[in-house]
Design an enzyme around this catalytic site. Structure first.
Site, mmCIF file in Angstrom:
data_model
loop_
_atom_site.group_PDB
_atom_site.id
_atom_site.type_symbol
_atom_site.label_atom_id
_atom_site.label_comp_id
_atom_site.label_asym_id
_atom_site.label_seq_id
_atom_site.Cartn_x
_atom_site.Cartn_y
_atom_site.Cartn_z
ATOM 1 N N SER A 1 23.361 -6.140 -21.359
ATOM 2 C CA SER A 1 23.725 -7.490 -21.814
ATOM 3 C C SER A 1 24.112 -7.502 -23.286
ATOM 4 O O SER A 1 23.558 -6.758 -24.092
ATOM 5 C CB SER A 1 22.533 -8.420 -21.609
ATOM 6 N N TYR B 1 29.075 -11.626 -23.572
ATOM 7 C CA TYR B 1 29.110 -13.076 -23.794
ATOM 8 C C TYR B 1 30.211 -13.302 -24.810
ATOM 9 O O TYR B 1 30.090 -12.899 -25.963
ATOM 10 C CB TYR B 1 27.759 -13.588 -24.309
ATOM 11 N N THR C 1 30.767 -12.656 -18.635
ATOM 12 C CA THR C 1 29.988 -13.700 -17.951
ATOM 13 C C THR C 1 30.612 -15.065 -18.219
ATOM 14 O O THR C 1 30.791 -15.463 -19.371
ATOM 15 C CB THR C 1 28.522 -13.631 -18.397
ATOM 16 N N LYS D 1 32.118 -12.271 -14.128
ATOM 17 C CA LYS D 1 30.823 -12.554 -13.483
ATOM 18 C C LYS D 1 30.566 -14.059 -13.463
ATOM 19 O O LYS D 1 30.657 -14.722 -14.506
ATOM 20 C CB LYS D 1 29.700 -11.862 -14.260
ATOM 21 N N HIS E 1 24.089 -16.876 -11.500
ATOM 22 C CA HIS E 1 23.204 -16.558 -12.627
ATOM 23 C C HIS E 1 21.737 -16.720 -12.219
ATOM 24 O O HIS E 1 20.891 -17.134 -13.008
ATOM 25 C CB HIS E 1 23.543 -17.470 -13.811
HETATM 26 C C1 LIG Z 1 15.657 -13.373 -17.862
HETATM 27 C C2 LIG Z 1 17.097 -13.299 -17.457
HETATM 28 C C3 LIG Z 1 18.054 -13.014 -18.426
HETATM 29 C C4 LIG Z 1 19.388 -12.916 -18.059
HETATM 30 N N1 LIG Z 1 20.304 -12.568 -19.017
HETATM 31 C C5 LIG Z 1 21.595 -12.413 -18.674
HETATM 32 C C6 LIG Z 1 22.520 -11.963 -19.629
HETATM 33 O O1 LIG Z 1 22.194 -11.684 -20.766
HETATM 34 N N2 LIG Z 1 23.806 -11.856 -19.235
HETATM 35 C C7 LIG Z 1 24.229 -12.155 -17.964
HETATM 36 O O2 LIG Z 1 25.401 -12.058 -17.649
HETATM 37 N N3 LIG Z 1 23.344 -12.574 -17.035
HETATM 38 C C8 LIG Z 1 22.047 -12.686 -17.364
HETATM 39 N N4 LIG Z 1 21.140 -13.061 -16.408
HETATM 40 C C9 LIG Z 1 21.606 -13.276 -15.023
HETATM 41 C C10 LIG Z 1 21.588 -11.972 -14.206
HETATM 42 O O3 LIG Z 1 22.611 -11.102 -14.601
HETATM 43 C C11 LIG Z 1 21.763 -12.242 -12.728
HETATM 44 O O4 LIG Z 1 22.921 -13.019 -12.524
HETATM 45 C C12 LIG Z 1 20.559 -12.944 -12.122
HETATM 46 O O5 LIG Z 1 19.366 -12.362 -12.593
HETATM 47 C C13 LIG Z 1 20.616 -12.865 -10.608
HETATM 48 O O6 LIG Z 1 19.532 -13.568 -10.040
HETATM 49 P P1 LIG Z 1 18.241 -12.825 -9.450
HETATM 50 O O7 LIG Z 1 17.695 -11.969 -10.525
HETATM 51 O O8 LIG Z 1 17.341 -13.945 -9.080
HETATM 52 O O9 LIG Z 1 18.710 -12.023 -8.280
HETATM 53 C C14 LIG Z 1 19.793 -13.158 -16.734
HETATM 54 C C15 LIG Z 1 18.827 -13.434 -15.763
HETATM 55 C C16 LIG Z 1 17.495 -13.495 -16.105
HETATM 56 C C17 LIG Z 1 16.484 -13.753 -15.031
HETATM 57 C C1 LIG Z 2 21.588 -16.596 -22.579
HETATM 58 C C2 LIG Z 2 21.227 -15.211 -22.414
HETATM 59 C C3 LIG Z 2 20.828 -14.492 -23.607
HETATM 60 C C4 LIG Z 2 20.346 -14.852 -21.355
HETATM 61 C C5 LIG Z 2 20.750 -15.425 -20.079
HETATM 62 O O1 LIG Z 2 21.835 -15.249 -19.616
HETATM 63 C C6 LIG Z 2 19.785 -16.188 -19.362
HETATM 64 O O2 LIG Z 2 18.713 -16.458 -19.902
HETATM 65 O O3 LIG Z 2 20.071 -16.565 -18.230
#
Ligand SMILES: Cc1cc2nc3c(=O)[nH]c(=O)nc-3n(C[C@H](O)[C@H](O)[C@H](O)COP(=O)(O)O)c2cc1C
Ligand SMILES: CC(C)CC(=O)C(=O)O
Length: 393
Positions: A129, A157, A183, A265, A289
């Site tokens: 990320s 991002y 994303t 994404k 997400h």
């Molecule tokens: C704590 C957390 C942080 C995340 N940070 C990012 C991120 O920095 N960039 C991004 O594209 N998606 C981020 N996501 C989304 C994940 O890439 C993904 O789409 C999501 O976790 C899918 O859902 P699931 O984990 O319930 O299967 C984040 C998700 C979580 C739970």
């Molecule tokens: C905003 C990001 C740093 C993390 C993210 O994508 C999330 O928390 O879902």
């Protein structure tokens, strides 16, 4: 030769029988989630496990998987099997990647470094990320320390300021990342009651901004260095981190910045998928997400067939949101995903066991997928298609 993941479970039984050694890590998915949840402090727990609004979409992601049922076939030779798949021009041991997750040090001090190592040990690519706790260069180095061949992708991002975007992408390319994942669904942070309730946002504790603090373009916009005035750097980060003015036309700029494959994404609508194909992107990730952005949005798996039907042949379609076990990976592949990204379960493994925990989660998913494939009467992932599923009303 059957897959390298075959019979992982027998090794566990044998260790128990021969050495009296039980796994230190919970082997059931619900137990893993429960243990990780119990270990985390309230802020990180809510951040990791929480979703947007009423969390309706977060639940819909899981429910969509429960509505799809596998119909196994019998009497087919499944002795020789393969999970291998080529994704965006790279040969992978399985159609599985680690989803991009920011601020990983909130659940374990080694954060993304441990995930990079655990993923490299299994050959599964990690998508790092932009909002990582460690720099993209440090993550790349951690991932190559043990297994040089494991590919890695970089998630962008898209920030305010094209030069900052260019700088991040060029750094990723220089550090050996093999694709840029943009994303699209988080231009603004969703309404997240668990975090609001605790007034918890990791960035305010300077977590997740390492790539900015180390970036020459970002640093040049600061009056004082981040070392002199850390809070001003955090404030600047919050202002530039994401750019809601970006449109389809801006993709041409990104194309100029890099020769790497570009993956979008957060696609859920078939028309957006067609637009992406028309703009020449290389891949899409169907994702909401993890239910963290638009409460009330469609369960991601429910959106997958429509996107695949719209562009399946032209653009590689990947999937995330709600994947919790090997059978879920099978189902997403059956509905047309070229590969599947796993998110929260990897974080639960990281929470419970650091690098080893990540490795165990990935190995378990691969072993479960292999068993699901074989016990469904199929010998390789290319044979998985919609005929393997039935929909439960
Ligand atoms: C704590 C957390 C942080 C995340 N940070 C990012 C991120 O920095 N960039 C991004 O594209 N998606 C981020 N996501 C989304 C994940 O890439 C993904 O789409 C999501 O976790 C899918 O859902 P699931 O984990 O319930 O299967 C984040 C998700 C979580 C739970
Ligand atoms: C905003 C990001 C740093 C993390 C993210 O994508 C999330 O928390 O879902």
């Amino acid at each position: 030769m059957s897959t390298p993941f075959a019979n992982f479970q027998y090794g566990i039984y044998l260790e128990g029988a021969l050495n009296g050694k039980r796994p230190s890590h919970p082997m059931g998915w619900d137990a893993l989630e429960a243990e990780a949840t119990e270990r985390l402090a309230p802020g990180p727990r809510g951040y990791l496990n929480g979703g947007a609004g009423t969390e309706d979409t977060m639940r819909a992601n899981l429910e969509a998987f429960r509505r799809q049922r596998i119909v196994p076939r019998m009497l087919r030779d499944v002795e020789t099997r393969s999970l291998a798949r080529r994704v965006l021009g790279t040969d992978l041991p399985a159609p599985l990647l680690v989803a991009p997750i920011g601020v990983q040090s909130i659940v374990h001090p080694d954060g993304e470094l441990a995930v990079a190592r655990g993923a490299a040990a299994t050959g599964i690519p990690m998508i790092a990320s932009t909002a990582s706790s460690y720099t993209l260069e440090a993550i790349a180095e951690a991932g190559t320390a043990s297994e040089a061949a494991t590919p890695r992708w970089y998630q962008l991002y898209w920030p305010r300021g094209r030069e900052l975007a260019r700088s991040l992408v060029e750094r990723a390319e220089a550090a050996g990342y093999g694709a840029i994942v943009v994303t699209l669904d988080t231009w603004l942070l969703g309404w997240r009651p668990r975090d609001l309730q605790q007034a918890y946002l990791p960035f305010l504790e300077s977590v997740g901004i390492a790539n900015y603090l180390s970036d020459p373009v970002f640093r040049s916009t600061l009056e004082k260095t981040p070392e002199e005035d850390p809070m001003a750097a955090v404030g600047q980060f919050v202002g530039v981190f994401s750019n809601p003015t970006v449109t389809w036309d801006d993709l041409a700029f990104l194309r100029e910045c890099t020769s790497l494959p570009i993956v979008l994404k957060g696609i859920l609508h078939a028309d957006d998928a067609r637009e992406a194909a028309a703009r020449g992107v290389d891949g899409l990730i169907v994702s909401n997400h993890g239910g963290r952005q638009v409460d009330g949005a469609i369960g991601a798996l429910d959106a997958l067939p429509g996107v695949v039907d719209a562009v399946g042949g032209e653009v590689e379609v990947l999937f995330d949101s709600g994947v919790r076990c090997g059978a879920d990976i099978f189902k997403a592949l059956a509905l047309g995903a070229r590969a599947v990204c796993v998110g929260r379960p990897v974080m639960w493994g990281l929470t419970v066991g650091g690098e080893e925990g990540v490795k165990t989660v990935l190995q378990s998913l691969l072993a479960e997928l292999d068993l699901t494939l074989a016990l469904s009467g199929l010998a390789n992932v290319d044979q998985i298609d919609r005929s393997a599923l039935t929909t439960r009303p």
